[in-house]
Design a protein around this motif. Structure first.
Motif, PDB file in Angstrom:
ATOM      1  N   LEU A 121       3.356  -0.463  50.669  1.00  0.00           N
ATOM      2  CA  LEU A 121       4.425   0.218  49.947  1.00  0.00           C
ATOM      3  C   LEU A 121       5.086  -0.856  49.099  1.00  0.00           C
ATOM      4  N   VAL A 122       5.049  -0.688  47.794  1.00  0.00           N
ATOM      5  CA  VAL A 122       5.562  -1.728  46.906  1.00  0.00           C
ATOM      6  C   VAL A 122       6.589  -1.150  45.944  1.00  0.00           C
ATOM      7  N   LYS A 123       7.398  -2.039  45.414  1.00  0.00           N
ATOM      8  CA  LYS A 123       8.266  -1.684  44.289  1.00  0.00           C
ATOM      9  C   LYS A 123       7.726  -2.449  43.098  1.00  0.00           C
ATOM     10  N   GLY A 124       7.227  -1.711  42.132  1.00  0.00           N
ATOM     11  CA  GLY A 124       6.690  -2.323  40.922  1.00  0.00           C
ATOM     12  C   GLY A 124       7.709  -2.260  39.814  1.00  0.00           C
ATOM     13  N   TYR A 125       7.783  -3.317  39.037  1.00  0.00           N
ATOM     14  CA  TYR A 125       8.708  -3.398  37.911  1.00  0.00           C
ATOM     15  C   TYR A 125       7.884  -3.383  36.626  1.00  0.00           C
ATOM     16  N   TYR A 126       8.222  -2.457  35.742  1.00  0.00           N
ATOM     17  CA  TYR A 126       7.464  -2.258  34.514  1.00  0.00           C
ATOM     18  C   TYR A 126       8.343  -2.484  33.299  1.00  0.00           C
ATOM     19  N   HIS A 127       7.772  -3.114  32.283  1.00  0.00           N
ATOM     20  CA  HIS A 127       8.460  -3.294  31.013  1.00  0.00           C
ATOM     21  C   HIS A 127       8.258  -1.998  30.229  1.00  0.00           C
ATOM     22  N   LEU A 128       9.305  -1.198  30.116  1.00  0.00           N
ATOM     23  CA  LEU A 128       9.173   0.150  29.566  1.00  0.00           C
ATOM     24  C   LEU A 128       8.660   0.187  28.131  1.00  0.00           C
ATOM     25  N   GLU A 129       9.169  -0.679  27.293  1.00  0.00           N
ATOM     26  CA  GLU A 129       8.731  -0.667  25.891  1.00  0.00           C
ATOM     27  C   GLU A 129       7.247  -0.993  25.780  1.00  0.00           C
ATOM     28  N   ASN A 130       6.793  -2.005  26.512  1.00  0.00           N
ATOM     29  CA  ASN A 130       5.369  -2.350  26.483  1.00  0.00           C
ATOM     30  C   ASN A 130       4.516  -1.250  27.110  1.00  0.00           C
ATOM     31  N   TYR A 131       5.052  -0.624  28.145  1.00  0.00           N
ATOM     32  CA  TYR A 131       4.313   0.426  28.842  1.00  0.00           C
ATOM     33  C   TYR A 131       3.987   1.580  27.896  1.00  0.00           C
ATOM     34  N   PHE A 132       4.983   2.013  27.135  1.00  0.00           N
ATOM     35  CA  PHE A 132       4.782   3.175  26.279  1.00  0.00           C
ATOM     36  C   PHE A 132       4.256   2.839  24.887  1.00  0.00           C
ATOM     37  N   LYS A 133       4.699   1.739  24.301  1.00  0.00           N
ATOM     38  CA  LYS A 133       4.275   1.422  22.939  1.00  0.00           C
ATOM     39  C   LYS A 133       2.950   0.671  22.882  1.00  0.00           C
ATOM     40  N   LYS A 134       2.718  -0.205  23.863  1.00  0.00           N
ATOM     41  CA  LYS A 134       1.512  -1.040  23.827  1.00  0.00           C
ATOM     42  C   LYS A 134       0.494  -0.651  24.886  1.00  0.00           C
ATOM     43  N   ASP A 136       0.616  -1.080  27.961  1.00  0.00           N
ATOM     44  CA  ASP A 136       0.514  -2.142  28.963  1.00  0.00           C
ATOM     45  C   ASP A 136       1.022  -1.575  30.286  1.00  0.00           C
ATOM     46  N   THR A 137       0.106  -0.982  31.063  1.00  0.00           N
ATOM     47  CA  THR A 137       0.498  -0.250  32.266  1.00  0.00           C
ATOM     48  C   THR A 137       0.525  -1.105  33.527  1.00  0.00           C
ATOM     49  N   LEU A 138       0.305  -2.393  33.392  1.00  0.00           N
ATOM     50  CA  LEU A 138       0.368  -3.264  34.568  1.00  0.00           C
ATOM     51  C   LEU A 138       1.818  -3.653  34.851  1.00  0.00           C
ATOM     52  N   PRO A 139       2.183  -3.757  36.125  1.00  0.00           N
ATOM     53  CA  PRO A 139       3.563  -4.148  36.433  1.00  0.00           C
ATOM     54  C   PRO A 139       3.827  -5.602  36.062  1.00  0.00           C
ATOM     55  N   VAL A 140       5.061  -5.876  35.687  1.00  0.00           N
ATOM     56  CA  VAL A 140       5.489  -7.243  35.409  1.00  0.00           C
ATOM     57  C   VAL A 140       5.576  -8.015  36.721  1.00  0.00           C
ATOM     58  N   HIS A 141       5.999  -7.300  37.760  1.00  0.00           N
ATOM     59  CA  HIS A 141       6.186  -7.904  39.084  1.00  0.00           C
ATOM     60  C   HIS A 141       6.098  -6.801  40.130  1.00  0.00           C
ATOM     61  N   GLU A 142       5.540  -7.131  41.290  1.00  0.00           N
ATOM     62  CA  GLU A 142       5.515  -6.200  42.413  1.00  0.00           C
ATOM     63  C   GLU A 142       6.100  -6.882  43.639  1.00  0.00           C
ATOM     64  N   ARG A 143       6.871  -6.128  44.394  1.00  0.00           N
ATOM     65  CA  ARG A 143       7.456  -6.641  45.630  1.00  0.00           C
ATOM     66  C   ARG A 143       6.989  -5.745  46.766  1.00  0.00           C
ATOM     67  N   VAL A 144       6.357  -6.337  47.777  1.00  0.00           N
ATOM     68  CA  VAL A 144       5.859  -5.571  48.914  1.00  0.00           C
ATOM     69  C   VAL A 144       7.023  -5.248  49.850  1.00  0.00           C
ATOM     70  N   ILE A 145       7.181  -3.960  50.154  1.00  0.00           N
ATOM     71  CA  ILE A 145       8.236  -3.508  51.051  1.00  0.00           C
ATOM     72  C   ILE A 145       7.711  -3.443  52.485  1.00  0.00           C
ATOM     73  N   ALA A 146       6.522  -2.863  52.641  1.00  0.00           N
ATOM     74  CA  ALA A 146       5.897  -2.737  53.963  1.00  0.00           C
ATOM     75  C   ALA A 146       4.383  -2.666  53.767  1.00  0.00           C
ATOM     76  N   LEU A 147       3.645  -3.127  54.767  1.00  0.00           N
ATOM     77  CA  LEU A 147       2.188  -3.047  54.699  1.00  0.00           C
ATOM     78  C   LEU A 147       1.611  -2.736  56.061  1.00  0.00           C
ATOM     79  N   CYS A 148       0.392  -2.224  56.046  1.00  0.00           N
ATOM     80  CA  CYS A 148      -0.259  -1.809  57.280  1.00  0.00           C
ATOM     81  C   CYS A 148      -1.764  -1.848  57.068  1.00  0.00           C
TER      82      CYS A 148
END
Length: 153
Positions: A121-134, A136-148
Motif C-alpha cells: 500500500l503506497v502513497k504516490g506523488y504525481y506532478h499533475l502538469e506533467n501527468y496530463f500535458k506530457k 508522464d504517468t510515473l510517480p515523482v515519489h512513492e512512500r510505502v505505507i504497509a506491505l505484505c
C-alpha cells in the motif's frame, strides 16, 4: 403579478449582486463556502505542484511492478473504493487491510496475479502538469505505507 420595468431592473441588480457576492471570499483569510452561493474553491484554490494518492502495487519474483485494480480493495465504485484505501492508509489498520487484499490476490491463478510475491500500500506523488500535458504517468515519489508477502495455499 405584473412587474414594471423599474422593479424588474432592481430585481436583476439584486440577483446579480447576490450571485457575485461569494467572489469576495477569495480575498478573505479564512473563506467560508456555502450552498447555494459558492466561490468555487475547487477552481480558485491554489494547487500544489504534486498530488498524492494512495493505491496498491504488487511485485513478482523478478521485481516487476504491477498496479492492483481497485476491485481487490473493496466493493463499490472507483471513487468509493479509493476513499476506502485512503482511510485504511491513514488508520492503524493499514497492515491488516493489505493482508486482506493479499489473500484475494493469492486466490487468483491467472496472469499476472499468480506470479506476484508481495503487495504494498503506497502513497504516490504525481506532478499533475506533467501527468496530463506530457503523459508522464510515473510517480515523482512513492512512500510505502504497509506491505505484505502473498502466501499461496
Amino acid at each position: 403579478m405584473k412587474y414594471s420595468k423599474h422593479q424588474a431592473l432592481i430585481l436583476c441588480f439584486i440577483t446579480t449582486i447576490l450571485v457575485l457576492s461569494p467572489i469576495f471570499q477569495n480575498w478573505v483569510d479564512s473563506p467560508k463556502d456555502s450552498f447555494p452561493l459558492s466561490y468555487y474553491p475547487m477552481f480558485s484554490k491554489e494547487r500544489k505542484t504534486t498530488y498524492g494518492m494512495y493505491y496498491l502495487t504488487a511485485y513478482d519474483k523478478n521485481e516487476n511492478k504491477y498496479i492492483i485494480p481497485y476491485r481487490f480493495a473493496g466493493s463499490g465504485g472507483f471513487n468509493q473504493v479509493r476513499r476506502q484505501i485512503a482511510k485504511a492508509a491513514k488508520s492503524c489498520n493499514a497492515q491488516e487491510f493489505v493482508m486482506k487484499v493479499a489473500e484475494k490476490v493469492a486466490d487468483r491463478d491467472d496472469h499476472p496475479y499468480a506470479d506476484l510475491s508481495r503487495i504494498e500500500l503506497v502513497k504516490g506523488y504525481y506532478h499533475l502538469e506533467n501527468y496530463f500535458k506530457k503523459n508522464d504517468t510515473l510517480p515523482v515519489h512513492e512512500r510505502v505505507i504497509a506491505l505484505c508477502s502473498i502466501e499461496r495455499r
